[in-house]
Structures are given as C-alpha cells and as structure tokens.
Design a protein around this motif. Sequence first.
Motif, PDB file in Angstrom:
ATOM      1  N   GLN A 147       0.789  -1.225   0.000  1.00 17.30           N
ATOM      2  CA  GLN A 147       0.000   0.000   0.000  1.00 17.30           C
ATOM      3  C   GLN A 147       0.825   1.282   0.000  1.00 17.30           C
ATOM      4  O   GLN A 147       0.293   2.353  -0.284  1.00 17.30           O
ATOM      5  CB  GLN A 147      -0.970   0.010   1.182  1.00 17.30           C
ATOM      6  CG  GLN A 147      -0.344  -0.025   2.551  1.00 17.30           C
ATOM      7  CD  GLN A 147      -1.410  -0.079   3.646  1.00 17.30           C
ATOM      8  OE1 GLN A 147      -2.350   0.708   3.659  1.00 17.30           O
ATOM      9  NE2 GLN A 147      -1.276  -1.040   4.542  1.00 17.30           N
ATOM     10  N   ASP A 150       2.400   3.548  -5.434  1.00 21.21           N
ATOM     11  CA  ASP A 150       1.338   4.010  -6.329  1.00 21.21           C
ATOM     12  C   ASP A 150       1.098   3.010  -7.457  1.00 21.21           C
ATOM     13  O   ASP A 150      -0.032   2.814  -7.892  1.00 21.21           O
ATOM     14  CB  ASP A 150       1.704   5.379  -6.919  1.00 21.21           C
ATOM     15  CG  ASP A 150       1.853   6.445  -5.856  1.00 21.21           C
ATOM     16  OD1 ASP A 150       0.872   6.691  -5.135  1.00 21.21           O
ATOM     17  OD2 ASP A 150       2.949   7.016  -5.721  1.00 21.21           O
ATOM     18  N   GLU A 164      -7.226  -1.858  -9.414  1.00 22.32           N
ATOM     19  CA  GLU A 164      -7.001  -0.767  -8.470  1.00 22.32           C
ATOM     20  C   GLU A 164      -7.479  -1.217  -7.096  1.00 22.32           C
ATOM     21  O   GLU A 164      -8.586  -1.731  -6.962  1.00 22.32           O
ATOM     22  CB  GLU A 164      -7.751   0.494  -8.899  1.00 22.32           C
ATOM     23  CG  GLU A 164      -7.299   1.063 -10.230  1.00 22.32           C
ATOM     24  CD  GLU A 164      -8.071   2.308 -10.627  1.00 22.32           C
ATOM     25  OE1 GLU A 164      -8.959   2.738  -9.846  1.00 22.32           O
ATOM     26  OE2 GLU A 164      -7.796   2.853 -11.705  1.00 22.32           O
ATOM     27  N   LYS A 165      -6.630  -1.019  -6.101  1.00 28.39           N
ATOM     28  CA  LYS A 165      -7.021  -1.313  -4.726  1.00 28.39           C
ATOM     29  C   LYS A 165      -6.944  -0.028  -3.902  1.00 28.39           C
ATOM     30  O   LYS A 165      -6.091   0.827  -4.150  1.00 28.39           O
ATOM     31  CB  LYS A 165      -6.120  -2.395  -4.124  1.00 28.39           C
ATOM     32  CG  LYS A 165      -6.403  -3.799  -4.674  1.00 28.39           C
ATOM     33  CD  LYS A 165      -5.611  -4.844  -3.918  1.00 28.39           C
ATOM     34  CE  LYS A 165      -5.913  -6.238  -4.413  1.00 28.39           C
ATOM     35  NZ  LYS A 165      -7.277  -6.698  -4.051  1.00 28.39           N
ATOM     36  N   TYR A 166      -7.826   0.071  -2.926  1.00 32.63           N
ATOM     37  CA  TYR A 166      -7.907   1.280  -2.105  1.00 32.63           C
ATOM     38  C   TYR A 166      -7.699   0.910  -0.635  1.00 32.63           C
ATOM     39  O   TYR A 166      -8.303  -0.044  -0.136  1.00 32.63           O
ATOM     40  CB  TYR A 166      -9.266   1.961  -2.309  1.00 32.63           C
ATOM     41  CG  TYR A 166      -9.458   2.431  -3.727  1.00 32.63           C
ATOM     42  CD1 TYR A 166      -9.087   3.710  -4.118  1.00 32.63           C
ATOM     43  CD2 TYR A 166      -9.979   1.574  -4.686  1.00 32.63           C
ATOM     44  CE1 TYR A 166      -9.242   4.136  -5.420  1.00 32.63           C
ATOM     45  CE2 TYR A 166     -10.135   1.987  -5.992  1.00 32.63           C
ATOM     46  CZ  TYR A 166      -9.762   3.273  -6.357  1.00 32.63           C
ATOM     47  OH  TYR A 166      -9.907   3.683  -7.661  1.00 32.63           O
ATOM     48  N   THR A 174      -7.681  13.167   0.497  1.00 36.35           N
ATOM     49  CA  THR A 174      -8.118  12.070  -0.371  1.00 36.35           C
ATOM     50  C   THR A 174      -9.250  11.277   0.270  1.00 36.35           C
ATOM     51  O   THR A 174      -9.496  10.127  -0.115  1.00 36.35           O
ATOM     52  CB  THR A 174      -6.943  11.116  -0.693  1.00 36.35           C
ATOM     53  OG1 THR A 174      -6.458  10.555   0.543  1.00 36.35           O
ATOM     54  CG2 THR A 174      -5.825  11.849  -1.407  1.00 36.35           C
ATOM     55  N   LYS A 177      -8.323   7.835   1.655  1.00 34.09           N
ATOM     56  CA  LYS A 177      -8.107   6.706   0.761  1.00 34.09           C
ATOM     57  C   LYS A 177      -6.735   6.796   0.105  1.00 34.09           C
ATOM     58  O   LYS A 177      -6.248   7.875  -0.210  1.00 34.09           O
ATOM     59  CB  LYS A 177      -9.178   6.649  -0.334  1.00 34.09           C
ATOM     60  CG  LYS A 177     -10.564   6.260   0.146  1.00 34.09           C
ATOM     61  CD  LYS A 177     -11.528   6.169  -1.020  1.00 34.09           C
ATOM     62  CE  LYS A 177     -12.917   5.762  -0.551  1.00 34.09           C
ATOM     63  NZ  LYS A 177     -13.863   5.681  -1.694  1.00 34.09           N
ATOM     64  N   LYS A 178      -6.131   5.648  -0.109  1.00 31.25           N
ATOM     65  CA  LYS A 178      -4.862   5.531  -0.833  1.00 31.25           C
ATOM     66  C   LYS A 178      -5.054   4.502  -1.941  1.00 31.25           C
ATOM     67  O   LYS A 178      -5.473   3.374  -1.691  1.00 31.25           O
ATOM     68  CB  LYS A 178      -3.752   5.075   0.110  1.00 31.25           C
ATOM     69  CG  LYS A 178      -2.455   4.642  -0.573  1.00 31.25           C
ATOM     70  CD  LYS A 178      -1.716   5.813  -1.196  1.00 31.25           C
ATOM     71  CE  LYS A 178      -0.300   5.429  -1.587  1.00 31.25           C
ATOM     72  NZ  LYS A 178      -0.216   4.338  -2.558  1.00 31.25           N
ATOM     73  N   LYS A 179      -4.751   4.900  -3.186  1.00 33.32           N
ATOM     74  CA  LYS A 179      -4.942   4.009  -4.334  1.00 33.32           C
ATOM     75  C   LYS A 179      -3.621   3.399  -4.770  1.00 33.32           C
ATOM     76  O   LYS A 179      -2.601   4.083  -4.855  1.00 33.32           O
ATOM     77  CB  LYS A 179      -5.564   4.773  -5.503  1.00 33.32           C
ATOM     78  CG  LYS A 179      -5.761   3.909  -6.749  1.00 33.32           C
ATOM     79  CD  LYS A 179      -6.596   4.616  -7.809  1.00 33.32           C
ATOM     80  CE  LYS A 179      -5.859   5.797  -8.400  1.00 33.32           C
ATOM     81  NZ  LYS A 179      -6.626   6.412  -9.492  1.00 33.32           N
ATOM     82  N   ILE A 181      -2.273   0.914  -8.004  1.00 34.86           N
ATOM     83  CA  ILE A 181      -2.601   0.285  -9.279  1.00 34.86           C
ATOM     84  C   ILE A 181      -1.641  -0.883  -9.502  1.00 34.86           C
ATOM     85  O   ILE A 181      -0.426  -0.707  -9.480  1.00 34.86           O
ATOM     86  CB  ILE A 181      -2.504   1.289 -10.435  1.00 34.86           C
ATOM     87  CG1 ILE A 181      -3.560   2.386 -10.259  1.00 34.86           C
ATOM     88  CG2 ILE A 181      -2.675   0.586 -11.791  1.00 34.86           C
ATOM     89  CD1 ILE A 181      -3.482   3.499 -11.296  1.00 34.86           C
ATOM     90  N   GLU A 208      -3.089   7.775 -16.148  1.00 29.26           N
ATOM     91  CA  GLU A 208      -3.292   6.456 -15.543  1.00 29.26           C
ATOM     92  C   GLU A 208      -3.972   5.476 -16.495  1.00 29.26           C
ATOM     93  O   GLU A 208      -4.445   4.415 -16.085  1.00 29.26           O
ATOM     94  CB  GLU A 208      -4.101   6.538 -14.239  1.00 29.26           C
ATOM     95  CG  GLU A 208      -3.404   7.308 -13.133  1.00 29.26           C
ATOM     96  CD  GLU A 208      -4.191   7.302 -11.833  1.00 29.26           C
ATOM     97  OE1 GLU A 208      -5.356   6.839 -11.826  1.00 29.26           O
ATOM     98  OE2 GLU A 208      -3.646   7.765 -10.813  1.00 29.26           O
TER      99      GLU A 208
END
Length: 242
Positions: A147, A150, A164-166, A174, A177-179, A181, A208
Amino acid sequence: MNLLVMSDIHGNQSALLSVLDKVNTEYKIDACILLGDIIDYGMYSNEVIDILKQLSYPVLCNIRGNHEDAVVNEEYKRFSSERGRQCSKFTRSILTQNSWNYISQQMSDKGLFEFECAGKKCLAVHGSMEDEFWISLKPEEELTAYQKFDYVFSGHSHIPHYIEKYYSVNNKNTRNKKKVIFINPGSVGQPRNLNPMAQYAVLDMKTEKVILDKAAYDILEEQSAYKGQVDEFYKNRLEMGI
C-alpha cells in the motif's frame, strides 16, 4: 510519460519483434520496464538480449526473473518439472559472452526493485514480495504490504491483470483513501491465458490509462527453431497460450 511494460519474453524472438513493431507504430514510448524471464523456454535467448540492448528508449528497471536467477546460480531444484530443469540447463549452455555480460551488468541481480517515475512511487517485482522469484502476486488477495506504492508491476504468472485497490490512510485530502494500481502485462513469449498472442502493457503515467495489449506473430516460424534441443512441450504450448 508512456511506459512499455514487458515480462516473460522467454527467448521468443518473433513475439518480441512483433510487440516492438506494433508499439513503435501505435504508441510514443518514453521508457520501458522489464520484469524478468527474458531467457529460457524459447530458442532465441541470445537474440532476445541483442534486441533489448538496442531499444531506442531508456529502461527504467530491468530485474531478473526466476529463470535468470536459476541459470546464473545453477539452482534448478525449484522448477516444477524435470523438463523445466533440463531446459534451463540447455539455455545456460548456449548463452554467449554478450548475453552473460547483459545479465550480469544490465539486469539487477534481484527480482524486486523500487523506483520513482513521474512523481509516483513504483515497485517492480518478478513474482511478489512473498517471494520475488517464485511466487506470483495474486490480485484477488488484500495485498496490504504494497500500500505504500502508487504502482506495482509484476510478472511470473504469465497472466495479465489490471486492478485498483484502495487502502485506508489518514489523509483528509483524499478522503482517507490511498490508491494502488497493480499491473501484470502478461507474457510476451509464453502466454498462459489461453491466448497465444504476444502480450504486454502500455501505461500513460499522466492519465493512468493502462492498455493490456496483444500482438500477433508467426508462431510457426518460432516453432521451427525447436529441433529437439528441449522438450517439445515448450514448442507446442505456443499454439494455444497454455
């Protein structure tokens, strides 16, 4: 910043040339990421290395896969079959000095590499953080260990994925939330998703946008190089992508 992402070329010269021809026609590539296993299974490990040495764009990372690691260290016990062990021993026997120089000098001796690109924190790993060479990253799992990144680029499975995971973080900007890929480009030279075409990814770091693309190539021509040097399985599987 458009990145070409390739993995698991596996000595397949025709597949690699088809990918590069298509990419150079359809995209403007700024840099490349190589995720390992450029050699073995196929009959053109030396030729594949010669082609990669002539890429017209920089290679941001060039990590070993389990096949480079096994061949360099002559450690074959983790292959799942005797045919795999014999194939890797054959590949080691035909590598030229130029190929040895490339593997030792231009490829990382690790299967995992952290880097930054376009202000993004990236991880390239052949397998996974669980085992950088031999265990594939499984996108259906929670993957909390990743996590802080990026982008996570992985190979080894020969099966493409984009997800994509959050994750929950303390960042009101944000909405906490942290994204991340996750991208696996699939295999250029030995696909295993029941599609025999050469597979790769193109990523636009600004937007992206990720394209999991495929290139047709002359499979029969590639198969003609197999003349009993290794088990026929590696020749025959090219027809179905298995």
